[in-house]
Scaffold this motif. Sequence first.
Motif, PDB file in Angstrom:
ATOM      1  N   TYR A  95       8.435  -3.217  -5.938  1.00  0.00           N
ATOM      2  CA  TYR A  95       7.171  -4.056  -5.585  1.00  0.00           C
ATOM      3  C   TYR A  95       8.224  -5.568  -6.482  1.00  0.00           C
ATOM      4  N   THR A 151       2.686   1.435  -3.183  1.00  0.00           N
ATOM      5  CA  THR A 151       1.745   2.291  -4.666  1.00  0.00           C
ATOM      6  C   THR A 151       0.845   3.533  -3.911  1.00  0.00           C
ATOM      7  N   THR A 209       1.105  -0.816   0.053  1.00  0.00           N
ATOM      8  CA  THR A 209      -0.117   0.248   0.213  1.00  0.00           C
ATOM      9  C   THR A 209       1.129   1.405  -0.264  1.00  0.00           C
TER      10      THR A 209
END
Length: 237
Positions: free
Chosen positions: A182, A126, A123
């Motif tokens: 990521y 992102t 999160t």
Amino acid sequence: MQRTKLLILVSLFTFFMVNLASAQVKDTVIKITDSSKVKLAKPLDTAARKPMTRKDSLKAKYVNPGKVAGRKAVFRSMLIPGWGQYYNIQLLSDGYGTRAGKSQVFQKLYTGGKIVAIYGGATALTLSLMDSRKNYKRFLAEAQYRESHPGLKSDLTQYTNQGILDGKSLYKRNSQIVYFSYGLLYAANIIDAYVAARLHFFNIDDNLSFKVMPSVIGSDTMYGFNATPALKLSLTF
């Protein structure tokens, strides 16, 4: 008369040869035996034996439960991040491994915290990616406007032309770092699930112990016996 004697001799000779031949010929009549009364020394294997395949041979080998659990954890983590950690919690709940029957409250909380960390990190990455992409587009649009309209500023008036270019490069690099992060988070999720699943089946009970004691290492040479002091480590499991 002689003819009669000759005929008698021929008849006797023929009779003698016939009797001799019948004595030499064995009885060729085969007696029919009752097959129901015949006993076999070894039972006949009526089923055809199938050749052993590689799959059958692998069944006979020892199966390491740690490897099986590790593969399952990796497969789940590759499909959905955090699923491998959830599988490890199920291992604790189902009572598999050497730690079965023991209190696993802390271990379950710890493994559950890993799942929270995975999705919390995703999160945060992102949000950082969204902010970097937004600012990158903003600086890019300003740079394109100033290039087509020399001496004019539409936005970000506090930045110079070089500052606009530097800001655009900065946010572009930040976006690339987030993409790389990521991949690291995804790989860490898989590795952690595999290691935890394998460690679950390692023997870590209270019987594990080690002892350190002084010892002597002896060696025979041409000059005699030499003793070297040393430490002896004994591991019990």
